[in-house]
Design an enzyme around this catalytic site. Structure first.
Site, mmCIF file in Angstrom:
data_model
loop_
_atom_site.group_PDB
_atom_site.id
_atom_site.type_symbol
_atom_site.label_atom_id
_atom_site.label_comp_id
_atom_site.label_asym_id
_atom_site.label_seq_id
_atom_site.Cartn_x
_atom_site.Cartn_y
_atom_site.Cartn_z
ATOM 1 N N CYS A 167 13.490 10.505 7.039
ATOM 2 C CA CYS A 167 13.084 10.180 8.229
ATOM 3 C C CYS A 167 14.479 10.283 9.179
ATOM 4 C CB CYS A 167 12.623 8.890 8.555
ATOM 5 S SG CYS A 167 13.437 7.298 7.345
ATOM 6 N N GLU B 226 8.942 1.562 11.231
ATOM 7 C CA GLU B 226 10.102 2.401 10.954
ATOM 8 C C GLU B 226 9.569 3.907 10.924
ATOM 9 O OE1 GLU B 226 12.462 4.990 9.702
ATOM 10 O OE2 GLU B 226 12.626 3.998 7.635
ATOM 11 N N GLU C 245 9.434 16.614 14.746
ATOM 12 C CA GLU C 245 9.919 16.339 13.209
ATOM 13 C C GLU C 245 9.055 17.174 12.471
ATOM 14 O OE1 GLU C 245 9.083 12.416 11.527
ATOM 15 O OE2 GLU C 245 10.878 12.104 10.855
ATOM 16 N N LYS D 211 0.902 -1.092 0.106
ATOM 17 C CA LYS D 211 -0.067 -0.018 0.001
ATOM 18 C C LYS D 211 0.783 1.265 -0.040
ATOM 19 C CE LYS D 211 -1.888 2.939 2.116
ATOM 20 N NZ LYS D 211 -1.600 4.383 1.849
#
Ligand code: ADP
Length: 485
Positions: A287, A253, A386, A178
Site C-alpha cells: 500500500c 488503512e 493504485e 477475516k
C-alpha cells in the site's frame, strides 16, 4: 496437503466446518496449484464467531485475566511464531507468491517483534486522575472496545493481521479476524497457535471467506463493536457506509500512490536504490509502494537510465529460490489488472522504458517483469491510480514548490520519500507533504513503535505505536466520586 495447512474455520479454539459446508480453493500463484480447500465463512458462521467472541468478553478467563498474564500470553505467542517461523514463512510464500526471503527474513521477524512490542503494552494500559472542580475525585479507565472485527488484505497476510490482532488482544478485546480470500492460511495458523499458548476460547477467532459475504457480515453485525480494516480505498468506502448502520468504531488503512521525490542534490545511487526497492519490494503489492517517482529535471535522464538498469536486474523467479527478487503476483486477476495498466500507460503516451511483460517460471504462474514508465504526466491514470504491481511512473519536476504540488496532487496520502542532502529542504518538504509517513533518504521503514496510516483518502486511524493502539482498541470511561457525602 501438508500438516502445516489448516483449512477450517477457527472459532472458540476449535476447527469447525462452515455451516453451509462450502469451501473455496486457495492457490499457489507461482504454480497455479491448489494448496487447500478452505471452509468458507458466511453470515451464519460470522454469527457463531461473534457469539464466541462475546462469550470471551463475558468469560472471567479473558475478561478478568490480569494484564501481566495477557502480556505473558502475547509474549508466548511471539515465541511460538518464532519457533515455527520457517514453516509459517513457507506457507505465506506458497499462498501469496512473495519471495521466501521476504516472508522469512522480513515479515516473520517483524511479526514476532510486533507481538513482543504489544506484549509490553498489555500491562501499561492505564487511565489518569484528573483535577476537577468541586468536591469530586475524577479518574479515567481505559477499557477494551469489546469485539473487534479485523479485515486484512492479501499482500502482507500475517504481518497486517499482527499489526491489528496484537494490540487488540493487548488491550483486552476479543477478535474476529477475516483474512483475505486469496491468502487465508497463515491467519488460521495464528489462531491455532494462540490457543496453544493459552488464549481462552473466543479471544481470537479466524473466519476466512469473501468480502461481500463474510467481510460484510462482520461489518454489519450488531455484536461487533469496532472494525479495523486494511484494504482498498474502494472497499474502505463500503465498510464505512455499512458500519454506519450500527455506529461502529472504524479505522481504515487504505490505498496509496506514494511519491518518492528525488532532488538533484541527492546521492543518485542511494535514490535509485531506494526508488527501486520502494516500488519493486513485494512485487509493488504494497500500500505504501513508491509508485510515483518525482525527479528534478537536472538529473531526470540519468535517474531514469539507472532505475531502468536496476529494474532489469530484478530477477523474476520461483519464490523459494534465494536469487529471486520478484515473486508471483497474487492472482491471475491481479496480474490482469497490472497488465491493463501497462497498456493504459502506453496508450496515454508515457514511455515504457523497461519491463511490462507478463511471464511464467517453469512454464507456470503469474509473473510480470519490473516495469518503468518515463515521461509520465501527473494527470495520467498510471500516475493517479493504485496499480498494486511492480510498475513505476517517473515524473519530472522543476523546483521544490513544483515537487510538493505534484506530490500532493492525488486523492491518497499514505507515505512519501524525499531524497536530498539538504537537511533544511528535507524537513520543509516533509512538513508540506500530505502523508501519514515520510521517509527521508530511505524508504519502506517500519517499526512496531512508529505509527502508520493515511492522510486524505488513504484512510484514518493508525496501526503500530503505543498511542495509536490505545486510540483504536480502548475506550475511555470517566468516573466521578463525590468526596463530601
Ligand atoms: P485488495 O485490493 O487488497 O484485494 P480489498 O479491499 O479488495 O483489497 O480487500 C481487502 C479485504 O477486504 C479482504 O479481506 C476482502 O475480502 C475484504 N472485503 C472485500 N469486500 C468487502 C466488503 N464489501 N465488506 C467487507 N470486507 C470486504
Amino acid at each position: 496437503m501438508s500438516d502445516a495447512v489448516r483449512n477450517r474455520l477457527w472459532i472458540a479454539n476449535e476447527w469447525v466446518d462452515a455451516r453451509a459446508g462450502e469451501t473455496f480453493p486457495t492457490t499457489n500463484p507461482a504454480t497455479g496449484e491448489v494448496i487447500a480447500h478452505v471452509a468458507e465463512a458466511r453470515a451464519e458462521d460470522v454469527d457463531a464467531a461473534v457469539e464466541a467472541a462475546r462469550g470471551a468478553m463475558a468469560d472471567p478467563a479473558w475478561r478478568r485475566m490480569g494484564p501481566h498474564e495477557r502480556s505473558r500470553l502475547l509474549w508466548k505467542l511471539a515465541d511460538a511464531l518464532e519457533a515455527d517461523a520457517d514453516a509459517i514463512a513457507a506457507l505465506e510464500t506458497a499462498d501469496n507468491g512473495k519471495p521466501y526471503f521476504e516472508s522469512r527474513k522480513v515479515d516473520l521477524p517483524s511479526i514476532v517483534e510486533n507481538f513482543r512490542y504489544f506484549a509490553g503494552m498489555a500491562d501499561k494500559v492505564q487511565g489518569a486522575t484528573i483535577p476537577v472542580s468541586g468536591p469530586f475525585f475524577n479518574y479515567t479507565l481505559r477499557e477494551p472496545v469489546g469485539v473487534v472485527g479485523i479485515i486484512t488484505p492479501w499482500n502482507f497476510p500475517l504481518s497486517l493481521a499482527a499489526w491489528k490482532v496484537a494490540p487488540a488482544l493487548a488491550c483486552g478485546n476479543a477478535v474476529i479476524l477475516k483474512p483475505a480470500e486469496q491468502t487465508p492460511l497463515t491467519a488460521l495458523r495464528l489462531g491455532e497457535l494462540a490457543a496453544e499458548v493459552g488464549f481462552p476460547p473466543g479471544a481470537l477467532n479466524v473466519v476466512p471467506g469473501f468480502g461481500p459475504t463474510a467481510g460484510s457480515a462482520l461489518v454489519r453485525h450488531p455484536g461487533v463493536d469496532a472494525i479495523a480494516f486494511t484494504g482498498s480505498t474502494e472497499v474502505g468506502r463500503i465498510v464505512m457506509r455499512e458500519a454506519a448502520e450500527t455506529l461502529k468504531k472504524v479505522s481504515l488503512e487504505l490505498g496509496g500512490k506514494s511519491p518518492n521525490i528525488v532532488f538533484a542534490d541527492a546521492s543518485l545511487k542511494d535514490a535509485v536504490r531506494g526508488a527501486s526497492t520502494g516500488i519493486f519490494y513485494g512485487m509493488g503489492e504494497v500500500c505504501a509502494a513508491g509508485s510515483r517517482v518525482l525527479v528534478e529535471r537536472a538529473v531526470y535522464g540519468d535517474f531514469v537510465a539507472q532505475l531502468a538498469a536496476r529494474a532489469e536486474k530484478m530477477t523474476v523467479g520461483d519464490p523459494m529460490e534465494s536469487t529471486t527478487r520478484l515473486g508471483a503476483i497474487v492472482s491471475e486477476e491481479q496480474l490482469d489488472r497490472v497488465m491493463s495498466y501497462v497498456e493504459v500507460g502506453k496508450r496515454e503516451g508515457a514511455r515504457l522504458v523497461t519491463g511490462g511483460e507478463r511471464t511464467t517460471v517453469n512454464g507456470k504462474g503469474n509473473f510480470v517483469t519490473a516495469t518503468v514508465f518515463a515521461e509520465v504526466e501527473p494527470t495520467m491514470k498510471i500516475a493517479q491510480e493504485e496499480i498494486f504491481g511492480p510498475v513505476v511512473a517517473v515524473i519530472p519536476f522543476e523546483d521544490l514548490d513544483d515537487a510538493v504540488a505534484k506530490a500532493n496532487e492525488t486523492i491518497y496520502g499514505l507515505a512519501a520519500g524525499i531524497w536530498t542532502r539538504d537537511v533544511g529542504k528535507a524537513h520543509r518538504v516533509a512538513s508540506e507533504i500530505q502523508a501519514g509517513t515520510v521517509w527521508i533518504n530511505t524508504y519502506n521503514q517500519y517499526d512496531s513503535g512508529s505509527p502508520f496510516g493515511g492522510y486524505k483518502q488513504s484512510g484514518f486511524g493508525r496501526d503500530l505505536g503505543w498511542e495509536a493502539a490505545l486510540e483504536k482498541y480502548t475506550q475511555v470511561k470517566s468516573v466521578w466520586v463525590a468526596l463530601d457525602r
